[in-house]
Write a protein that holds these residues in place. Structure first.
Motif, short mmCIF file in Angstrom:
data_model
loop_
_atom_site.label_atom_id
_atom_site.label_comp_id
_atom_site.label_asym_id
_atom_site.label_seq_id
_atom_site.Cartn_x
_atom_site.Cartn_y
_atom_site.Cartn_z
N VAL A 109 32.02 49.30 41.65
CA VAL A 109 33.03 50.28 41.25
C VAL A 109 32.71 50.72 39.83
O VAL A 109 32.15 49.95 39.04
CB VAL A 109 34.47 49.72 41.30
CG1 VAL A 109 34.90 49.47 42.73
CG2 VAL A 109 34.60 48.45 40.48
N ALA A 110 33.04 51.96 39.52
CA ALA A 110 32.80 52.49 38.17
C ALA A 110 34.14 52.72 37.49
O ALA A 110 34.96 53.49 37.99
CB ALA A 110 32.01 53.79 38.24
N LEU A 111 34.34 52.03 36.37
CA LEU A 111 35.55 52.25 35.58
C LEU A 111 35.26 53.38 34.59
O LEU A 111 34.29 53.30 33.83
CB LEU A 111 35.92 50.97 34.82
CG LEU A 111 37.14 51.07 33.91
CD1 LEU A 111 38.42 51.40 34.69
CD2 LEU A 111 37.32 49.76 33.12
N SER A 255 51.81 46.38 36.64
CA SER A 255 51.63 46.09 38.06
C SER A 255 51.16 47.32 38.83
O SER A 255 50.39 47.20 39.79
CB SER A 255 52.93 45.54 38.66
OG SER A 255 53.95 46.50 38.53
N GLN A 256 51.58 48.49 38.41
CA GLN A 256 51.11 49.72 39.07
C GLN A 256 49.61 49.92 38.84
O GLN A 256 48.87 50.32 39.75
CB GLN A 256 51.87 50.94 38.56
CG GLN A 256 53.30 51.05 39.09
CD GLN A 256 54.04 52.22 38.46
OE1 GLN A 256 54.03 52.38 37.23
NE2 GLN A 256 54.67 53.03 39.28
N MET A 261 44.11 49.69 40.97
CA MET A 261 42.73 49.18 40.87
C MET A 261 42.31 48.49 42.16
O MET A 261 41.15 48.59 42.60
CB MET A 261 42.62 48.17 39.74
CG MET A 261 42.90 48.70 38.34
SD MET A 261 41.45 49.36 37.53
CE MET A 261 40.45 47.90 37.29
N LEU A 262 43.25 47.78 42.79
CA LEU A 262 42.94 46.98 43.97
C LEU A 262 42.80 47.82 45.24
O LEU A 262 42.48 47.30 46.30
CB LEU A 262 43.98 45.89 44.16
CG LEU A 262 43.94 44.81 43.05
CD1 LEU A 262 45.10 43.86 43.16
CD2 LEU A 262 42.61 44.06 43.07
N ALA A 288 43.77 42.89 37.47
CA ALA A 288 43.00 43.24 38.67
C ALA A 288 41.57 42.70 38.65
O ALA A 288 40.98 42.47 39.71
CB ALA A 288 42.97 44.76 38.83
N LEU A 289 41.02 42.51 37.45
CA LEU A 289 39.61 42.13 37.32
C LEU A 289 39.19 40.93 38.18
O LEU A 289 38.25 41.03 38.98
CB LEU A 289 39.29 41.82 35.86
CG LEU A 289 38.70 42.92 35.00
CD1 LEU A 289 38.42 42.40 33.59
CD2 LEU A 289 37.43 43.45 35.63
N PRO A 290 39.87 39.78 38.02
CA PRO A 290 39.42 38.61 38.79
C PRO A 290 39.54 38.84 40.29
O PRO A 290 38.70 38.34 41.07
CB PRO A 290 40.34 37.49 38.32
CG PRO A 290 41.48 38.15 37.62
CD PRO A 290 40.98 39.46 37.13
N LYS A 291 40.53 39.59 40.71
CA LYS A 291 40.71 39.84 42.15
C LYS A 291 39.59 40.73 42.69
O LYS A 291 39.06 40.50 43.78
CB LYS A 291 42.07 40.48 42.41
CG LYS A 291 43.22 39.52 42.09
CD LYS A 291 44.57 40.17 42.21
CE LYS A 291 45.65 39.16 41.83
NZ LYS A 291 46.94 39.76 41.55
#
Ligand SMILES: [Zn+2]
Length: 307
Positions: A109-111, A255-256, A261-262, A288-291
């Motif tokens: 994925v590209a941030l 949370s949004q 992200m997910l 969201a990163l670790p998930k």
């Protein structure tokens, strides 16, 4: 090359003060561009200029035009001749030639982070940038000329960091239209000449300040008509939008942002903002990163998958 030697020159281009993208843009002040900026060809994307320690005017005509962009075929005059009178057939975030995801099935994925500038959009999300550095998350940073004007040293630090690549987010942060269409209450560019200037004034500025010509462009608001997109393509830049709205103009809660992200899938391009530190962007990305990593995703810069 030694980017520390690059000189930051900011006094020769004037920028309109308009809002930030997309949810909080409401102003429609037209841009004020330095008319002398129009004659200088812009360097081709991905070229590297030699560093200089001598302050010279950033809009001084270049006596040796570059091979592709700025050549006769892609000069401002030639583009006006080629596209003036062409009627757009599409308008929005997803018009033809606008890249919205990476062309791959790899688990990447590209941030992409916009820095919009303007009266309320010139902040710097230090917590977000520190998070990306700590976690070694690469990102592509779309920077507007007004943000650069407010944050010249920060731009230099970001450009020096190999974790990041710098992209062009326009000069006055306007929707890219050849007919003056508006979105979110923001007036778009009004002509082919206006489109060229919205891209090239900031392109020259970024090239001069970082030593590297950006390869990617995203307009303020991320709206375009199809003729404007063709003009940007002829200038040698890829127009890159997104398929994951990461923070909705930095209006989302933590949370949004995490939920958005997910929703990423292979090749997703995520749009978030690095200019509004008081919002939920940094914490949402951190959550969201670790998930995402657990799902096997790796973060990449756009240039790793787009040419
Ligand atoms: Zn923006």
């Amino acid at each position: 090359m030694d980017v520390k030697r690059r000189t930051f020159l900011l006094g020769t281009v004037s920028y309109a003060v308009v809002g930030c993208s997309p949810a909080n843009q409401r102003s429609s002040t037209p841009p004020s561009l330095d008319a002398t900026a129009h004659s200088e060809p812009i360097p081709p994307a991905s070229s590297v200029t030699s560093a200089t320690s001598e302050p010279t005017p950033s809009v001084e005509p270049d006596p040796t035009p570059s091979r592709s962009v700025g050549s006769d075929r892609t000069s401002r005059k030639a583009l006006i001749r080629r596209y003036s009178g062409k009627r757009p057939n599409a308008w929005g975030e997803a018009v033809p030639r606008v890249v919205r995801r990476l062309p791959t099935k790899d688990r990447v994925v590209a941030l992409t982070l916009d820095a919009c500038g303007g009266r309320t959009g010139s902040g710097y999300d230090a917590k977000l940038i520190e998070l990306l550095r700590r976690e070694r998350v690469p990102a592509t940073l779309f920077v507007n000329a007004r943000w650069i004007e407010a944050n010249p040293r920060k731009l230099r630090r970001l450009a020096e960091d190999p974790l990041f690549e710098i992209a062009n987010h326009g000069t006055a942060h306007r929707p890219l239209s050849v007919t003056g269409r508006s979105v979110y209450g923001i007036s778009g560019t009004t002509s082919v000449a206006d489109v060229v200037d919205e891209v090239t004034v900031n392109q020259r500025l970024l090239t001069k300040l970082t030593g590297v010509a950006p390869a990617f462009f995203r307009s303020g608001t991320a709206y375009y008509d199809d003729v404007a997109v063709r003009v940007v393509s002829d200038l040698g830049l890829r127009v890159v939008n997104f398929n994951v709205l990461g923070d909705a103009g930095a209006t989302y809660s933590t949370s949004q942002v995490a939920s958005a992200m997910l929703t990423s899938t292979s090749g997703s391009i995520i749009l978030a903002h690095m200019n509004r530190p008081s919002r939920g962007t940094a914490e949402g990305i951190e959550a969201a990163l670790p998930k995402l990593r657990k799902r096997g995703f790796r973060f990449v810069r756009l240039s790793e998958y787009l040419r």
